[in-house]
Scaffold this motif. Structure first.
Motif, PDB file in Angstrom:
ATOM      1  N   LYS A  40      39.787 -54.072  50.397  1.00 22.52           N
ATOM      2  CA  LYS A  40      40.785 -54.349  49.366  1.00 22.52           C
ATOM      3  C   LYS A  40      42.006 -55.000  50.013  1.00 22.52           C
ATOM      4  CE  LYS A  40      37.934 -51.566  47.212  1.00 22.52           C
ATOM      5  NZ  LYS A  40      36.691 -52.141  46.694  1.00 22.52           N
ATOM      6  N   TRP A  41      42.821 -55.648  49.183  1.00 20.08           N
ATOM      7  CA  TRP A  41      44.030 -56.277  49.705  1.00 20.08           C
ATOM      8  C   TRP A  41      44.968 -55.261  50.349  1.00 20.08           C
ATOM      9  CZ3 TRP A  41      45.153 -61.164  50.679  1.00 20.08           C
ATOM     10  CH2 TRP A  41      44.479 -62.181  50.004  1.00 20.08           C
ATOM     11  N   SER A  42      44.944 -54.016  49.900  1.00 26.18           N
ATOM     12  CA  SER A  42      45.856 -53.007  50.440  1.00 26.18           C
ATOM     13  C   SER A  42      45.400 -52.445  51.779  1.00 26.18           C
ATOM     14  CB  SER A  42      46.016 -51.855  49.439  1.00 26.18           C
ATOM     15  OG  SER A  42      44.758 -51.277  49.109  1.00 26.18           O
ATOM     16  N   PHE A  96      44.902 -56.744  44.162  1.00 23.52           N
ATOM     17  CA  PHE A  96      45.992 -57.215  45.012  1.00 23.52           C
ATOM     18  C   PHE A  96      47.211 -56.310  44.888  1.00 23.52           C
ATOM     19  CE2 PHE A  96      49.718 -59.748  46.049  1.00 23.52           C
ATOM     20  CZ  PHE A  96      49.319 -60.477  47.159  1.00 23.52           C
ATOM     21  N   PHE A 154      44.246 -56.517  56.147  1.00 25.03           N
ATOM     22  CA  PHE A 154      44.642 -57.730  55.428  1.00 25.03           C
ATOM     23  C   PHE A 154      46.142 -57.757  55.119  1.00 25.03           C
ATOM     24  CE2 PHE A 154      40.287 -56.482  53.961  1.00 25.03           C
ATOM     25  CZ  PHE A 154      39.616 -57.327  54.838  1.00 25.03           C
ATOM     26  N   THR A 189      41.402 -62.359  41.377  1.00 23.62           N
ATOM     27  CA  THR A 189      40.968 -61.833  42.669  1.00 23.62           C
ATOM     28  C   THR A 189      39.919 -60.765  42.413  1.00 23.62           C
ATOM     29  OG1 THR A 189      41.648 -60.546  44.621  1.00 23.62           O
ATOM     30  CG2 THR A 189      43.009 -60.315  42.649  1.00 23.62           C
ATOM     31  N   LEU A 244      41.128 -62.247  54.008  1.00 18.24           N
ATOM     32  CA  LEU A 244      40.238 -62.337  52.855  1.00 18.24           C
ATOM     33  C   LEU A 244      40.016 -63.792  52.454  1.00 18.24           C
ATOM     34  CD1 LEU A 244      41.594 -59.450  50.583  1.00 18.24           C
ATOM     35  CD2 LEU A 244      39.463 -59.495  51.849  1.00 18.24           C
ATOM     36  N   ARG A 284      35.726 -63.394  54.031  1.00 18.56           N
ATOM     37  CA  ARG A 284      36.334 -62.113  54.389  1.00 18.56           C
ATOM     38  C   ARG A 284      35.929 -61.701  55.801  1.00 18.56           C
ATOM     39  NH1 ARG A 284      37.087 -57.186  50.878  1.00 18.56           N
ATOM     40  NH2 ARG A 284      36.947 -58.849  49.354  1.00 18.56           N
ATOM     41  N   ARG A 303      48.362 -60.709  53.080  1.00 12.95           N
ATOM     42  CA  ARG A 303      49.036 -60.299  51.842  1.00 12.95           C
ATOM     43  C   ARG A 303      50.545 -60.484  51.979  1.00 12.95           C
ATOM     44  NH1 ARG A 303      50.472 -54.896  49.676  1.00 12.95           N
ATOM     45  NH2 ARG A 303      50.224 -54.873  47.392  1.00 12.95           N
ATOM     46  N   THR A 354      37.566 -64.136  47.390  1.00 14.04           N
ATOM     47  CA  THR A 354      37.998 -63.173  48.409  1.00 14.04           C
ATOM     48  C   THR A 354      36.818 -62.577  49.165  1.00 14.04           C
ATOM     49  OG1 THR A 354      37.976 -61.326  46.836  1.00 14.04           O
ATOM     50  CG2 THR A 354      40.037 -62.567  47.056  1.00 14.04           C
TER      51      THR A 354
END
Length: 442
Positions: free
Chosen positions: A306-308, A295, A312, A291, A266, A259, A316, A255
């Protein structure tokens, strides 16, 4: 410096990483069984200075679920007789091949991340690696997943655009810390990078100088970490990979290298496609996705990292939509990065379809962490509707949360019944002690 790392293992093979030297540039490697019988002729590696005298040899045609010993010696030439070869400390390792691919049963592995090593006496990692070795032995761990930040290139100073700078960081992490050298020879190790292998919060959108730095960092990453991982199916600069332990499947995401907050991803397109295909292929199998950043857990200050993070969300969303629409089940994410540990769940639904995804986090291996409360950095129960209409509820179990100090997590997998179980136990690393534990049915 570490001279031996036990790498990717299967039911019939193992990758053996070695590092020779300018003075002793030839490595002689043997794998013997429990009766000290050779499994084949000695393999010889002519280590090259352009690879910093590192290299990998692969042993095949071993027996499943069988103990073996690796023995490494070094010589000045390929023709060096046995009595002309030398051995360094921790150049003998012991491992057990994985069970046959169709077998199910119970096994354990270690998850860790964030190995701070570069502050000298202030944060020496020696005790942490003594404890990791002890924890792995006491729990009969079959392998360890290093989930990012195995080195800190940017502490205490910013890195130079020079591959030797990054090589020296690996020497600092794995040469000065003798217990780490030992642990790398005691079980198989799987590794993936995060930002501190390059520079904090690395993002390809930040300019050419950062990319030049990444090129130097990735050269050292390949030499010390990725070379003993499973082989990639793609060309240069794709570092994600897959492996299996018996009937349990693992997908390790990169990831970091691709990125880009500008391109809102990511993962590049190749890796995203590989992940989605893998999820479909093993739809009903028990599986883990690694990851380096969370996630499932929703971080209050995601820093574009971050994924949140909103940058991104689209990627996701595509992954979650695939999981939901393809009826992917028994999925658990493994992560690190945040200097805390936890068990979290993500409820995912749209219309009549719904599923639950689990996530386990372990971080840091070695780094002072104040007594963090989970609500300080996470949204403990966060509901959100994605652009594709999928509803999510991310929840962190407060009883599972550990934010006091350095730790690793032992993950126990029980495949012996129809309702498979994943358990977790958090262990302190800077002193002997245990944190929260629990289990769930993925």
């Amino acid at each position: 410096m570490a001279r031996l790392i036990l790498g990717h293992t299967t039911d019939t093979s193992i990758k053996v990483w070695v590092r020779a030297s300018e003075r002793w540039p030839v490595a002689f490697v043997d794998v013997v069984d429990c009766d000290n019988n050779a499994t084949g002729p000695t393999k010889i590696l002519d280590a090259q200075p352009m690879e910093f005298y590192t290299g990998v040899l692969e042993w095949k045609k071993l027996n499943p679920d069988t103990p073996y010993t690796v023995k490494v010696a070094f010589g000045k030439t390929r023709g060096a007789a046995p009595d002309e070869r030398v051995r360094d400390a921790y150049t003998e390792g012991r491992f057990r091949t994985f069970p046959a691919v169709e077998l199910t049963g119970s096994f354990s592995f270690v998850l860790g991340s964030c190995n701070l090593h570069s502050l000298g006496i202030l944060e020496r990692p020696d005790r942490a690696w003594v404890e990791i070795s002890r924890v792995a032995k006491n729990n009969d761990a079959r392998f360890m997943i290093h989930c990012g930040d195995q080195i800190y290139s940017d502490i205490p100073w910013q890195p130079s655009i020079d591959v030797q700078f990054f090589r020296d960081k690996y020497l600092d992490a794995w040469e000065d810390c003798v217990p780490a050298r030992r642990t790398l020879t005691e079980l198989a190790h799987y590794m993936i990078l995060d930002d501190h292998e390059l520079i904090n919060n690395f993002d390809t959108a930040t300019g050419s100088s950062t990319q030049a730095l990444a090129n130097a960092a990735i050269k050292a990453y390949w030499e010390f970490q990725h070379s003993h991982n499973p082989a990639s199916r793609h060309a240069e600069h794709h570092y994600h990979y897959e492996f299996n332990y018996g009937a349990v499947k693992f997908f390790v995401m990169d990831t970091r290298y691709y990125r880009s907050t500008a391109q809102k991803c990511l993962l590049d397109e190749i890796q995203e496609d590989d992940l989605l295909r893998w999820l479909s292929r093993y739809r009903d199998d028990l599986k883990f996705v690694v990851t380096s950043v969370p996630f499932v857990g929703v971080v209050k200050n995601s820093e574009g990292d971050k994924w949140s993070d909103p940058a991104f969300e689209a990627q996701r969303s595509r992954i979650l939509e695939h999981v939901l629409e393809k009826n992917v089940s028994r999925l658990t994410f493994l992560t690190g990065d945040m200097h805390t540990s936890y068990h979290a769940t993500l409820q995912v639904s749209r219309g009549e379809k719904s599923t639950v995804i689990n996530e386990l986090m372990s971080s840091p291996i070695n780094q002072y962490t104040p007594n963090i409360r989970p609500e300080q950095i996470y949204n403990m129960n966060h509901s959100h509707t994605l652009p594709n209409g999928i509803s999510t509820l991310s929840s962190i179990d407060p009883d599972s949360f550990y934010g006091n100090h350095s730790n690793v997590m032992v993950i126990d997998v029980d495949m012996t019944s129809a309702r498979q179980t994943v358990g977790y136990k958090i262990f302190r690393t800077t002193k002997t002690g245990a944190g929260p534990s629990g289990k769930f049915h993925p």
